[in-house]
Enzyme design. Structure first.
Site, PDB file in Angstrom:
ATOM      1  N   ILE A  28       0.883  -1.164   0.000  1.00  0.00           N
ATOM      2  CA  ILE A  28       0.000   0.000   0.000  1.00  0.00           C
ATOM      3  C   ILE A  28       0.921   1.214   0.000  1.00  0.00           C
ATOM      4  O   ILE A  28       1.828   1.316   0.832  1.00  0.00           O
ATOM      5  CB  ILE A  28      -0.954  -0.011   1.227  1.00  0.00           C
ATOM      6  N   SER A  29       0.728   2.095  -0.968  1.00  0.00           N
ATOM      7  CA  SER A  29       1.629   3.248  -1.106  1.00  0.00           C
ATOM      8  C   SER A  29       1.557   4.141   0.120  1.00  0.00           C
ATOM      9  O   SER A  29       0.533   4.199   0.810  1.00  0.00           O
ATOM     10  CB  SER A  29       1.263   4.067  -2.345  1.00  0.00           C
TER      11      SER A  29
END
Length: 210
Positions: free
Chosen positions: A59-60
């Site tokens: 997840i960025s």
């Protein structure tokens, strides 16, 4: 871990880093990012860092999500957005909170199902999902006002560029030699304009489905 104080600190960091869209900041402030990561990592959900979500994906970090979204919307808010790489669904939720319709393509079936379940739980109704090779886009619903790519190809995928509407904007990380840069591609009447925004680090764009 999900206190308003913790979220407020994250928003302050984003503002200090140059995120200045009030509507975008409000969306990130309200979104329960801890629901998009494994329970064991929930205590770190509001740090400004990328976190693993399995299958070699992440997840960025919130800054990256905010930077890409702001870059997509700086000239005009798109009506329809194609997202390549659903991942955890967090970027999808940010986009769906700001535009009329999001079309999200993910090559890893298990990630897609998990993201779909999360976003259904959060009562998003303006997202369509597809399990497919992201580099192919989603031509049936083209052209798109915006395209956001969350994995790095070696060059701008022609199929995606062709699915941009006139005046549309695509934001994508791209390999530049051994490093990656964040690129903004705008479709004009003369062709395509490219603008390098900053250095980034993403997983590579992989073809096929899994």
């Amino acid at each position: 871990m999900t206190s308003q104080r913790t979220r407020a600190r994250l928003i302050q960091r984003l503002e200090e880093a140059g995120i200045r869209m009030p509507e975008l900041l409000d969306v990130i402030r309200r979104l329960p990012r801890h629901l998009f990561v494994d329970e064991a990592l929930a205590s770190r959900a509001y740090e400004d860092s990328a976190l693993p979500i399995g299958h070699g994906q992440t997840i960025s970090q919130p800054y990256t999500v905010a930077r890409m979204t702001q870059a997509l919307m700086e000239s005009a808010k798109p009506d329809t957005v194609l997202e390549i790489g659903t991942g955890s669904g967090f970027q999808t939720a940010v986009l769906a909170s700001l535009v009329r319709r999001v079309y999200s393509v993910e090559r890893i079936g298990a990630l897609l199902e998990r993201a779909r379940d999360r976003l259904r739980l959060l009562e998003y109704r303006n997202i369509r999902f597809r399990h497919n090779d992201g580099a192919l886009g989603w031509p049936e619903y083209a052209p798109f006002d915006g395209i956001l790519v969350t994995a790095a190809p070696r060059g701008v995928p022609r199929a995606l560029a062709e699915q941009l509407a006139p005046g549309g904007v695509m934001i994508l990380p791209m390999w530049d030699g051994e490093a990656q840069v964040l690129l903004r591609v705008t479709r004009t009447s003369q062709g395509f304009e490219q603008e390098v925004l900053e250095s980034v680090s993403f997983v590579p764009l992989v073809s096929g489905i899994g």
